[in-house]
Design a protein around this motif. Structure first.
Motif, PDB file in Angstrom:
ATOM      1  N   PHE A  16       0.750  -1.015   0.052  1.00 46.70           N
ATOM      2  CA  PHE A  16      -0.174   0.015  -0.030  1.00 46.70           C
ATOM      3  C   PHE A  16       0.761   1.198   0.040  1.00 46.70           C
ATOM      4  CE2 PHE A  16      -2.526   3.304   2.209  1.00 46.70           C
ATOM      5  CZ  PHE A  16      -3.620   3.211   1.466  1.00 46.70           C
ATOM      6  N   ALA A  17       2.032   1.222   0.824  1.00 46.02           N
ATOM      7  CA  ALA A  17       2.778   2.332   0.849  1.00 46.02           C
ATOM      8  C   ALA A  17       3.525   2.806  -0.271  1.00 46.02           C
ATOM      9  CB  ALA A  17       3.853   2.076   2.103  1.00 46.02           C
ATOM     10  N   GLN A  18       3.719   1.710  -1.143  1.00 44.09           N
ATOM     11  CA  GLN A  18       4.458   1.668  -2.532  1.00 44.09           C
ATOM     12  C   GLN A  18       3.389   2.305  -3.696  1.00 44.09           C
ATOM     13  OE1 GLN A  18       5.779  -2.111  -3.116  1.00 44.09           O
ATOM     14  NE2 GLN A  18       7.271  -2.059  -1.359  1.00 44.09           N
ATOM     15  N   ALA A  19       2.025   1.875  -3.279  1.00 47.24           N
ATOM     16  CA  ALA A  19       0.981   2.290  -4.247  1.00 47.24           C
ATOM     17  C   ALA A  19       0.764   3.987  -3.968  1.00 47.24           C
ATOM     18  CB  ALA A  19      -0.276   1.585  -3.909  1.00 47.24           C
ATOM     19  N   VAL A  20       1.014   4.485  -2.701  1.00 45.82           N
ATOM     20  CA  VAL A  20       0.539   5.804  -2.241  1.00 45.82           C
ATOM     21  C   VAL A  20       1.825   6.547  -3.074  1.00 45.82           C
ATOM     22  CG1 VAL A  20       1.203   7.500  -0.466  1.00 45.82           C
ATOM     23  CG2 VAL A  20      -0.278   5.226  -0.114  1.00 45.82           C
ATOM     24  N   GLU A  21       2.951   6.089  -3.183  1.00 44.50           N
ATOM     25  CA  GLU A  21       4.149   6.875  -3.946  1.00 44.50           C
ATOM     26  C   GLU A  21       3.984   6.966  -5.342  1.00 44.50           C
ATOM     27  OE1 GLU A  21       8.207   5.577  -1.491  1.00 44.50           O
ATOM     28  OE2 GLU A  21       7.382   4.293  -3.095  1.00 44.50           O
ATOM     29  N   LYS A  22       3.021   6.309  -6.152  1.00 44.00           N
ATOM     30  CA  LYS A  22       2.593   6.247  -7.394  1.00 44.00           C
ATOM     31  C   LYS A  22       1.223   6.971  -7.805  1.00 44.00           C
ATOM     32  CE  LYS A  22       5.383   2.043  -8.550  1.00 44.00           C
ATOM     33  NZ  LYS A  22       5.167   0.754  -9.277  1.00 44.00           N
ATOM     34  N   VAL A  23       0.715   7.406  -6.723  1.00 42.37           N
ATOM     35  CA  VAL A  23      -0.668   7.962  -6.885  1.00 42.37           C
ATOM     36  C   VAL A  23      -0.640   9.439  -6.523  1.00 42.37           C
ATOM     37  CG1 VAL A  23      -3.128   7.780  -6.232  1.00 42.37           C
ATOM     38  CG2 VAL A  23      -2.096   5.877  -6.535  1.00 42.37           C
ATOM     39  N   LYS A  24      -1.337  10.267  -7.375  1.00 38.93           N
ATOM     40  CA  LYS A  24      -1.196  11.832  -7.352  1.00 38.93           C
ATOM     41  C   LYS A  24      -2.301  11.986  -6.072  1.00 38.93           C
ATOM     42  CE  LYS A  24      -0.540  12.807 -12.195  1.00 38.93           C
ATOM     43  NZ  LYS A  24      -0.992  13.600 -13.431  1.00 38.93           N
ATOM     44  N   ASP A  25      -1.976  13.266  -5.544  1.00 39.73           N
ATOM     45  CA  ASP A  25      -2.755  13.834  -4.674  1.00 39.73           C
ATOM     46  C   ASP A  25      -3.076  13.252  -3.210  1.00 39.73           C
ATOM     47  OD1 ASP A  25      -3.571  15.815  -6.334  1.00 39.73           O
ATOM     48  OD2 ASP A  25      -5.097  14.720  -7.321  1.00 39.73           O
ATOM     49  N   CYS A  26      -1.848  12.529  -2.850  1.00 38.76           N
ATOM     50  CA  CYS A  26      -1.842  11.894  -1.709  1.00 38.76           C
ATOM     51  C   CYS A  26      -0.378  11.632  -1.162  1.00 38.76           C
ATOM     52  CB  CYS A  26      -2.627  10.419  -1.403  1.00 38.76           C
ATOM     53  SG  CYS A  26      -1.820   9.162  -2.617  1.00 38.76           S
ATOM     54  N   GLN A  27      -0.165  11.669   0.351  1.00 37.02           N
ATOM     55  CA  GLN A  27       1.253  11.508   0.760  1.00 37.02           C
ATOM     56  C   GLN A  27       1.338  10.654   1.987  1.00 37.02           C
ATOM     57  OE1 GLN A  27       2.718  15.124   2.011  1.00 37.02           O
ATOM     58  NE2 GLN A  27       4.472  14.432   2.700  1.00 37.02           N
ATOM     59  N   LEU A  28       2.034   9.674   2.074  1.00 40.41           N
ATOM     60  CA  LEU A  28       2.194   9.144   3.347  1.00 40.41           C
ATOM     61  C   LEU A  28       2.847   9.911   4.498  1.00 40.41           C
ATOM     62  CD1 LEU A  28       1.995   6.372   5.040  1.00 40.41           C
ATOM     63  CD2 LEU A  28       4.182   5.758   3.965  1.00 40.41           C
ATOM     64  N   LYS A  29       2.085  10.087   5.418  1.00 36.21           N
ATOM     65  CA  LYS A  29       2.532  11.062   6.556  1.00 36.21           C
ATOM     66  C   LYS A  29       2.872  10.279   7.775  1.00 36.21           C
ATOM     67  CE  LYS A  29       2.555  14.978   8.851  1.00 36.21           C
ATOM     68  NZ  LYS A  29       3.583  16.043   8.713  1.00 36.21           N
ATOM     69  N   ALA A  30       2.633   9.106   8.048  1.00 37.93           N
ATOM     70  CA  ALA A  30       2.848   8.684   9.381  1.00 37.93           C
ATOM     71  C   ALA A  30       2.528   7.034   9.422  1.00 37.93           C
ATOM     72  CB  ALA A  30       2.216   9.359  10.732  1.00 37.93           C
ATOM     73  N   VAL A  31       3.187   6.379  10.396  1.00 37.88           N
ATOM     74  CA  VAL A  31       3.140   5.055  10.494  1.00 37.88           C
ATOM     75  C   VAL A  31       2.752   4.771  11.843  1.00 37.88           C
ATOM     76  CG1 VAL A  31       3.932   2.829  10.192  1.00 37.88           C
ATOM     77  CG2 VAL A  31       4.846   4.224   8.544  1.00 37.88           C
ATOM     78  N   TYR A  32       1.512   3.916  12.038  1.00 36.96           N
ATOM     79  CA  TYR A  32       1.212   3.540  13.385  1.00 36.96           C
ATOM     80  C   TYR A  32       1.779   2.015  13.719  1.00 36.96           C
ATOM     81  CZ  TYR A  32      -1.379   1.703  17.623  1.00 36.96           C
ATOM     82  OH  TYR A  32      -1.547   1.263  18.912  1.00 36.96           O
ATOM     83  N   SER A  33       2.597   2.006  14.916  1.00 27.46           N
ATOM     84  CA  SER A  33       2.846   0.542  15.333  1.00 27.46           C
ATOM     85  C   SER A  33       2.978   0.481  16.794  1.00 27.46           C
ATOM     86  CB  SER A  33       4.321   0.230  14.713  1.00 27.46           C
ATOM     87  OG  SER A  33       4.464  -1.165  15.120  1.00 27.46           O
ATOM     88  N   ARG A  34       2.564  -0.497  17.306  1.00 25.03           N
ATOM     89  CA  ARG A  34       2.719  -0.672  18.714  1.00 25.03           C
ATOM     90  C   ARG A  34       4.244  -0.645  19.187  1.00 25.03           C
ATOM     91  NH1 ARG A  34      -1.307  -5.510  20.295  1.00 25.03           N
ATOM     92  NH2 ARG A  34      -0.098  -6.460  18.210  1.00 25.03           N
ATOM     93  N   SER A  35       5.107  -1.185  18.277  1.00 22.16           N
ATOM     94  CA  SER A  35       6.540  -1.037  18.419  1.00 22.16           C
ATOM     95  C   SER A  35       7.025  -0.056  17.514  1.00 22.16           C
ATOM     96  CB  SER A  35       6.843  -2.698  18.076  1.00 22.16           C
ATOM     97  OG  SER A  35       8.467  -2.489  17.762  1.00 22.16           O
ATOM     98  N   TYR A  36       7.848   0.928  18.230  1.00 21.59           N
ATOM     99  CA  TYR A  36       8.540   1.992  17.438  1.00 21.59           C
ATOM    100  C   TYR A  36       9.470   1.275  16.722  1.00 21.59           C
ATOM    101  CZ  TYR A  36      11.196   5.908  16.731  1.00 21.59           C
ATOM    102  OH  TYR A  36      12.149   7.115  15.857  1.00 21.59           O
ATOM    103  N   GLU A  37      10.331   0.331  17.123  1.00 21.03           N
ATOM    104  CA  GLU A  37      11.297  -0.225  16.168  1.00 21.03           C
ATOM    105  C   GLU A  37      10.635  -0.697  14.952  1.00 21.03           C
ATOM    106  OE1 GLU A  37      10.920  -0.922  19.444  1.00 21.03           O
ATOM    107  OE2 GLU A  37      12.461   0.007  20.131  1.00 21.03           O
ATOM    108  N   LYS A  38       9.549  -1.539  14.856  1.00 21.34           N
ATOM    109  CA  LYS A  38       9.042  -1.875  13.829  1.00 21.34           C
ATOM    110  C   LYS A  38       8.453  -0.622  13.010  1.00 21.34           C
ATOM    111  CE  LYS A  38       7.528  -6.657  15.425  1.00 21.34           C
ATOM    112  NZ  LYS A  38       6.242  -7.583  15.558  1.00 21.34           N
ATOM    113  N   GLY A  39       8.013   0.128  13.655  1.00 17.91           N
ATOM    114  CA  GLY A  39       7.346   1.265  12.985  1.00 17.91           C
ATOM    115  C   GLY A  39       8.546   1.981  12.027  1.00 17.91           C
ATOM    116  N   TYR A  40       9.716   2.252  12.800  1.00 18.48           N
ATOM    117  CA  TYR A  40      10.828   2.848  12.192  1.00 18.48           C
ATOM    118  C   TYR A  40      11.362   1.987  11.007  1.00 18.48           C
ATOM    119  CZ  TYR A  40      15.531   4.504  11.670  1.00 18.48           C
ATOM    120  OH  TYR A  40      16.615   5.145  11.044  1.00 18.48           O
TER     121      TYR A  40
END
Length: 315
Positions: A16-40
């Motif tokens: 999905f994140a890779q799809a966001v990179e290819k579609v206009k008018d949207c931007q990946l702003k943040a990632v939610y994860s209970r683990s900061y390490e996995k999120g990072y």
């Protein structure tokens, strides 16, 4: 510009994140994860440095317009309700709810808050799905459908070794039916409508969820068979059978190739070009719904989501 947050760091979240990179008018702003390490580890692939580990913070963020939910199935309902109440548009992975009542309540809250809500069933938006729908008349009266999605999960090996992972854990809404059975069933209901009746047979694993199963859908003039498994592989495609020929489909989730085999021996390849990342099309649909101020998609509707979960959760 629609600012997006992702819940979950699995393979499908990467797609999905890779799809966001290819579609206009949207931007990946943040990632939610209970683990900061996995999120990072996830976020660094997409040049995103906003990792959220507090769900309340995600709900309260005013700079996030939309959330893509790819958490375990059992969490979809609660997470969606809280985010919808906090004015976030929700694109929720399938199944969006694990009961009809959950789906109904999710849409009630979405309509109350005038937020867009859609189940992320991608195959209904694909160019090859549209060409299949247009080509049904070529094979004459429809008589049968075999929707096949069987994919051996490496986590089944974990289960056999005594390790219970989310995909096979009933507490998280696991099982072959909810994980991949949804794809061929959704496909069938979208093309042929709701059946007169359905019957389901499954092999239940020791953990309490389905490992392999078949659903039979009875229509007035045809029969559909939905086959799914997380404990075996299959090497055949899916097929729509008519009196004049059959439409053979490779990959029911991505619909990679489509051919018509006519009764007279002729073969017609009706496949059309489509993006390698098949999630692009559902994202484009969702962004258009937001732009138009619509709560519900006319393609992936509330009613079809309810019918899918009703059939898959039946005894």
């Amino acid at each position: 510009m629609v600012k997006i947050a992702i819940i979950g760091t699995s393979k499908i979240s990467h797609e999905f994140a890779q799809a966001v990179e290819k579609v206009k008018d949207c931007q990946l702003k943040a990632v939610y994860s209970r683990s900061y390490e996995k999120g990072y580890e996830f976020a660094k692939n997409y040049k995103v440095d906003d990792i959220i580990v507090d769900f309340k913070e995600l709900c309260n963020r005013k700079d996030i317009d939309m959330v893509y939910i790819a958490s375990p199935n059992s969490l979809h309902f609660e997470q969606s309700l809280k985010l919808l109440e906090n004015k976030k548009h929700i694109l929720c992975e399938k199944p969006m709810g694990v009961t009809e009542q959950e789906v109904e309540e999710m849409y009630r809250v979405a309509y109350k808050n005038k937020m867009t809500l859609m189940e992320a069933m991608k195959n209904t938006f694909l160019p090859n799905f549209k060409i299949i729908k247009k080509s049904l008349d070529k094979i004459g009266p429809l008589r049968g459908f075999i929707g096949n999605f069987c994919q051996y999960s490496s986590r089944y090996d974990n289960l056999k070794n005594g390790e219970l992972t989310n995909i096979f854990d009933p507490k998280f809404g696991g099982g072959a039916n909810l994980d991949i059975g949804v794809y061929p069933l959704y496909f069938a209901l979208k093309l042929f409508g709701n059946p007169l009746k359905s019957e389901k047979v499954e092999y239940i694993l020791d953990s309490g969820v389905s490992g392999i199963g078949t659903v039979i859908l009875e229509y007035e003039n045809m029969v559909a068979s939905i086959v799914y498994s997380k404990i075996t592989n299959s090497y055949i495609g899916s097929e729509i059978q008519g009196e004049k020929g059959s439409i053979v489909i490779t990959g029911i989730s991505n619909i990679e190739n489509v051919k018509i085999y006519y009764k007279n021996g002729e073969i017609e390849d009706i496949s059309v070009p489509q993006e390698e990342n098949s999630m692009i099309y559902e994202l484009q649909e969702f962004l258009q719904l937001i732009k138009l101020g619509k709560v519900e998609s006319e393609i992936n509707t509330k009613e079809i989501s309810k019918e899918v979960i009703k059939i898959l959760r039946s005894n």
